[in-house]
Design an enzyme around this catalytic site. Sequence first.
Site, PDB file in Angstrom:
ATOM      1  N   LYS A  79      -8.661  62.576  41.958  1.00 15.56           N
ATOM      2  CA  LYS A  79      -7.278  62.954  41.702  1.00 15.56           C
ATOM      3  C   LYS A  79      -7.132  64.470  41.822  1.00 15.56           C
ATOM      4  O   LYS A  79      -8.002  65.224  41.371  1.00 15.56           O
ATOM      5  CB  LYS A  79      -6.865  62.478  40.303  1.00 15.56           C
ATOM      6  CG  LYS A  79      -5.395  62.693  39.972  1.00 15.56           C
ATOM      7  CD  LYS A  79      -5.057  62.104  38.594  1.00 15.56           C
ATOM      8  CE  LYS A  79      -3.585  62.297  38.253  1.00 15.56           C
ATOM      9  NZ  LYS A  79      -3.230  61.699  36.946  1.00 15.56           N
ATOM     10  N   SER A 159       0.917  58.683  36.803  1.00 18.98           N
ATOM     11  CA  SER A 159       0.853  59.733  37.797  1.00 18.98           C
ATOM     12  C   SER A 159      -0.285  59.564  38.794  1.00 18.98           C
ATOM     13  O   SER A 159      -0.307  60.213  39.839  1.00 18.98           O
ATOM     14  CB  SER A 159       0.704  61.089  37.101  1.00 18.98           C
ATOM     15  OG  SER A 159      -0.534  61.164  36.409  1.00 18.98           O
ATOM     16  N   SER A 183      -0.857  56.928  32.682  1.00 20.01           N
ATOM     17  CA  SER A 183      -1.015  57.302  34.093  1.00 20.01           C
ATOM     18  C   SER A 183      -2.245  56.744  34.785  1.00 20.01           C
ATOM     19  O   SER A 183      -2.429  56.941  35.978  1.00 20.01           O
ATOM     20  CB  SER A 183      -1.009  58.827  34.233  1.00 20.01           C
ATOM     21  OG  SER A 183       0.284  59.330  34.015  1.00 20.01           O
TER      22      SER A 183
END
Length: 493
Positions: A79, A159, A183
């Site tokens: 990420k 997210s 998330s």
Amino acid sequence: MTDLTALTIAEARDALKARTFSAGELTGAYLSAIEGANGALNAYVATTADKARAMAAASDERLTRGEAGALEGIPLGVKDLFATEGVHMQAASHVLDGFEPRYESTVTANLWADGAVMLGKLNMDEFAMGSSNESSHYGPTVNPWRRTGSDVALVPGGSSGGSAAAVAAHLCAGATATDTGGSIRQPAAFTGTVGIKPTYGRCSRWGIAAYASSLDQAGPIARDVRDAAILLRSMASVDAKDTTSVDREVPDYEAAVGRSVKGLRIGIPREYRVEGMPSEIEDLWTKGIAMLREAGAEIVDVSLPHTKYALPAYYIVAPAEASSNLARYDGVRYGLRVPGRDIAEMYENTRASGFGREVKRRIMIGTYVLSAGYYDAYYLKAQKVRTLIKRDFETVFHDGIDALLTPATPSAAFAIGDENLAKDPVAMYLQDVFTITVNMAGLPGIAVPAGLSAEGTPLGLQLIGRPFDEETLFAAASVIETSAGRFEAPRWW
């Protein structure tokens, strides 16, 4: 030869040790898959092909010498919130344009130390603020899943949308992610993958761009429960650079996968039966209860009375911490700089240009609730509510409940650009209604695929555990996974 990208981490690990294929071949297969699919999915914001091949070559040498680490040769995506030394890291924000850190996050350093290979950086909501991956400076990630008979592009959740989409589309064997209010678990549920938010303090936050420091926690997204367990064991550690990390032995999580749940007491919180919840979510929850009961678990109705206050309290605490954490992005030290007549105007211009709409909204909310005259009315009150939410869970666990079963999301994946959600930020925030209590209480939570919606898209269930009892979550999640089966997105890209 079998499509190498179709293998789980556990399968690839065993095949690499048997020298069925090389780490270089496995990495090459993933790089080819990324090249062919990323234009359609937008899961990666940067790829590191040369670095990946070099890391794979080093893995092959260690495999040949019989010195394989726990993740030797396994290609992973990272990420964009994690610092990776000398490699793009922008938290999917314009304000960090061109930033390449000179240090490595503790979580990724742990993975590389165990032999994993880095394929690149994954898309996300800007600074992890979002539930759909639509706030990214790089544009939205597209969910590999589509509704039956439709070509409407769906969100992968947020997210950690890039992480979930890449895992679901076989563009990495597994991925790092972070969870501040859902998330990891929400995008896992939207993409038919498994995501676990471990207990707060289980993984170091050092080297991860902060959103809300008392809520943020790193965790993995993977194809199945076993792979999530394998990844979490490598990611977790105590860290002197993060005083909130806990000095506690990291268990062999993989050993818990497949463990009997006979005799476990699984709580069903009545407050999670929210008004307007779709019948297919209710039905999924009922099926999950039946799966665990059939495996020998005892099902117990429980109450978490302060749940209804969790969402408003979260959207005070998290933006308040964000407004403080994001003050450092000012155009002076790194990233974007937009000139002005003086330093004050340069700050204003840089932050106005560098941050997207959702980040600005949360900074303004956070600044407001921390301001003189409102601190007691909002922030202090929200922290008191947080204490009550935590106490609810403590009471339930004290009464002998081993884990809780709830829905993971209030709906299946929705369309990119959904007009109702675009016009109403609060409607988007409601996507976190089942997940945020876990962060507020610092507990572990796992999302596991449990079925498909009427439109043929994934639906997930969530298990919530006692502090540092991720092993029970892996055991219970594997029961649901075995009963429900695994789900693969029909390939269209």
